[in-house]
Design an enzyme around this catalytic site. Structure first.
Site, PDB file in Angstrom:
ATOM      1  N   GLU A 211       2.545   4.224   5.090  1.00 59.72           N
ATOM      2  CA  GLU A 211       4.093   4.612   4.831  1.00 59.72           C
ATOM      3  C   GLU A 211       5.289   4.950   5.049  1.00 59.72           C
ATOM      4  O   GLU A 211       5.703   6.049   4.776  1.00 59.72           O
ATOM      5  CB  GLU A 211       3.519   5.606   2.997  1.00 59.72           C
ATOM      6  CG  GLU A 211       2.054   5.572   2.238  1.00 59.72           C
ATOM      7  CD  GLU A 211       2.618   6.006   0.730  1.00 59.72           C
ATOM      8  OE1 GLU A 211       3.296   6.968   0.947  1.00 59.72           O
ATOM      9  OE2 GLU A 211       1.370   5.781   0.317  1.00 59.72           O
ATOM     10  N   GLU A 333      -4.884   1.772  -0.920  1.00 64.04           N
ATOM     11  CA  GLU A 333      -4.240   2.631  -1.630  1.00 64.04           C
ATOM     12  C   GLU A 333      -4.303   2.409  -3.266  1.00 64.04           C
ATOM     13  O   GLU A 333      -3.209   1.484  -3.426  1.00 64.04           O
ATOM     14  CB  GLU A 333      -3.603   3.748  -1.356  1.00 64.04           C
ATOM     15  CG  GLU A 333      -3.532   4.438   0.083  1.00 64.04           C
ATOM     16  CD  GLU A 333      -3.305   5.930   0.826  1.00 64.04           C
ATOM     17  OE1 GLU A 333      -2.521   6.336  -0.756  1.00 64.04           O
ATOM     18  OE2 GLU A 333      -2.536   6.207   1.423  1.00 64.04           O
TER      19      GLU A 333
HETATM   20  O1  AHR Z   1      -3.546   9.250  -0.964  1.00 66.56           O
HETATM   21  C1  AHR Z   1      -3.119  10.365  -1.055  1.00 66.56           C
HETATM   22  C2  AHR Z   1      -1.858  10.164  -1.408  1.00 66.56           C
HETATM   23  O2  AHR Z   1      -1.132   9.844  -1.399  1.00 66.56           O
HETATM   24  C3  AHR Z   1      -1.818   9.475   0.688  1.00 66.56           C
HETATM   25  O3  AHR Z   1      -1.955  10.390   1.830  1.00 66.56           O
HETATM   26  C4  AHR Z   1      -0.646   8.908   0.756  1.00 66.56           C
HETATM   27  O4  AHR Z   1      -0.413   7.495   1.574  1.00 66.56           O
HETATM   28  C5  AHR Z   1      -0.492   8.029  -0.558  1.00 66.56           C
HETATM   29  O5  AHR Z   1       1.147   8.719  -0.288  1.00 66.56           O
END
Ligand code: AHR
Length: 530
Positions: A211, A333
């Site tokens: 991110e 994710e």
């Molecule tokens: O999964 C939780 C968080 O969500 C992670 O650390 C981040 O990459 C995302 O914003």
């Protein structure tokens, strides 16, 4: 059931309004569906020689130093009274082995861009501590480090996927991490040996930041593209190891990020990531994981299914720059994100997991299968005790979540040949005009067996699904079902088996090359044929 309108009750070619009114939007949607009865659907299998293999890495997992994901969830240390195998929880290890996890991402997430790997090697008692500023200010003692992660991957039989620190780390630090892990000779290899590991490990997946548009450094895409090019240059392939380099990609609807990275850095990457959470929004409350009504439920499924449009738009951009699809889109994710359970530590993202979460997992995986020619990996967030987990732990107790059972049920799709299909289904109109299919399906073939997974999203009605088998053998049929009495049902430490996988033995009829399956309301079924 205000706000939710059923459409598509068509009998003898007459449109019959099942519930309330039919909006013009729903009418437009209706026009694209064939004539069907209420909650009757058809699935037509379309076998094709050319169809791709469903990358097993779509079933990837994600472990972050966040809340009790690592400490308490996966790792308790050798001296813990909790039964463990060299420090890893034995119950969790055994449960996870059943999922045939292909790849595990670590150490974050946002944590990755504050992680300094050298703090996590050498004698544990000498390791420096740090404050986990992203996640509740918890003090991290670095007792779970590189060796512990790679040993875990070996025990689970999965590929490690490292997220490198770009936000607060240096090029040298990342380059040396790769050398420490994969080199046979030299100072880093000697340091690794000194710390007890003679042979190098293999490292395939390397993420360059996480991110990077946000917690990973708040970069602008043009600048990150250049930083990415620089960092990846010094991540070398030692001794036959071949890195698969992953650029930190966009979240949700940020198509410009993908555009700029593909334009400026595509020749230096093997993959680019994408994050997509099923979440009501990023500010304010996200809603309870267990206390929700039918409107919330259908809205959630609609939001989850929006991943299809999001993935498609990112893929379209990638196709422009990489028509041969050399570069993978890795949804590293995804999953549901609810309010933290009341009474749990703020910033630890501990949430319960109901049958609704299993539905989200099924619909998401079905969608990823359809894009497997570009979507080469996905990693649900997260493996234990955080967001949409596989397992929840409390002291020496562990429960398996409905999402765990869904992943278990879908194991046969890993590395199987995608069997394309068409689904004709009634639709449900949810809040915000989101359209949710009553029936969704995915199918694949492996080792002479056909696996068909069917989802009935309707909370109240059964679905009668006629499958046109296109000549596929049905000599033996086995079935499993995941369902629950209430959509809000979940497993917890006092009642660990409210939802489990059950055999589904009698829910189908065969006639003239067709299989008609009756799915109970809110259920997911997998049939194995052959
Ligand atoms: O999964 C939780 C968080 O969500 C992670 O650390 C981040 O990459 C995302 O914003």
């Amino acid at each position: 059931m205000s706000g939710i309108y059923y459409i598509c009750q068509i009998f003898n070619k007459l449109i019959y309004f099942m519930k309330l009114k039919l909006s013009s939007f729903a009418l437009a949607a209706l026009a694209s569906f064939p004539v069907l009865g209420a909650n009757e659907a058809t699935v037509t299998l379309l076998p094709s020689e050319e169809s791709p293999i469903i990358a097993k890495e779509i079933y990837g997992q994600f472990a972050e130093h966040l809340g009790t994901c690592i400490y308490g969830g996966l790792w308790v240390g050798e001296n813990s009274p909790i039964p463990n195998t060299n420090g890893y929880r034995t119950d969790v290890l055994n449960a996870l082995k059943e999922l045939k996890i292909p790849v595990l991402r670590w150490p974050g997430g946002c944590f990755a861009d504050e992680y300094h790997w050298m703090d996590g090697i050498g004698p544990k008692e000498n390791r420096p501590r740090m404050v986990n500023t992203n996640w509740g200010g918890t003090v991290e003692d670095n007792s779970f480090g590189t060796h512990d992660f790679f040993n875990l991957c070996e025990m689970l039989g999965c590929e490690p996927y490292l997220s490198g620190n770009v936000g607060s780390g240096t090029v040298e630090e990342l380059a040396k991490w790769v050398e420490y892990i994969t080199a046979e000779e030299g100072p880093m290899a000697n340091l690794r040996r000194q710390n007890g590991r003679e042979k190098p490990w293999k490292l395939k997946y390397l993420g360059v930041g996480n991110e990077s548009w946000g917690c990973g450094g708040n970069f602008r895409p043009e600048y990150y593209a250049d930083v990415y090019r620089r960092y990846q240059t010094y991540c070398r392939n030692f001794n036959g190891n071949r890195l698969y380099k992953i650029a930190s990609g966009s979240s949700d609807y940020d198509y410009n990020w993908t555009e700029v990275l593909m334009k400026n850095a595509r020749n230096y990457m093997d993959g680019i990531s994408l994050h997509y959470y099923t979440v009501t929004g990023w500010s304010g409350r996200k809603g309870s994981a267990i206390d929700f009504d039918s409107e919330d439920y259908y809205w959630t499924l609609g939001k989850c299914l929006e991943v299809k449009d999001v993935v498609k738009r990112h893929c379209d951009i990638m196709d422009k720059y990489d028509p041969k699809k050399r570069i993978g889109l890795l949804v590293d994710e995804w999953g549901t994100w609810w309010d933290e359970e009341p009474g749990t530590k703020s910033g630890h993202l501990y949430q319960q997991n109901t049958m609704r979460d299993a539905m989200v997992a099924a619909l998401s995986l079905n969608t990823f299968h359809r894009f497997t020619d570009r979507v080469r990996m996905t990693n649900i967030a997260q493996i234990a005790n955080v967001l949409q987990s596989m397992v929840l732990t409390k002291d020496d107790k562990m429960v398996l979540t409905p999402t765990y059972y869904l992943f278990k049920m879908y194991v046969p799709h890993q590395d199987a040949k995608l069997l394309p299909l068409n689904v004709a289904t009634p639709m449900i109109r949810a809040r915000d005009g989101r359209m949710v299919p009553v029936v969704d399906a995915t199918a694949s073939v492996k080792d002479g067996k056909t696996t068909i997974s069917l989802v009935n999203t309707d909370l109240n009605e059964t679905a009668e699904i006629t499958i046109d088998l296109a000549g596929i053998s049905t000599k033996n049929i086995n079935g499993e079902i995941l369902t629950s009495a209430g959509i809000n049902d979940y497993n917890d430490f006092g009642h660990p088996e409210t939802i489990t996988l059950k055999p589904f033995a009698k829910g189908w009829k065969q006639s003239r090359g067709k299989l008609t399956v009756t799915l109970p309301a809110k259920s997911i079924v997998t049939l194995t044929l052959g």
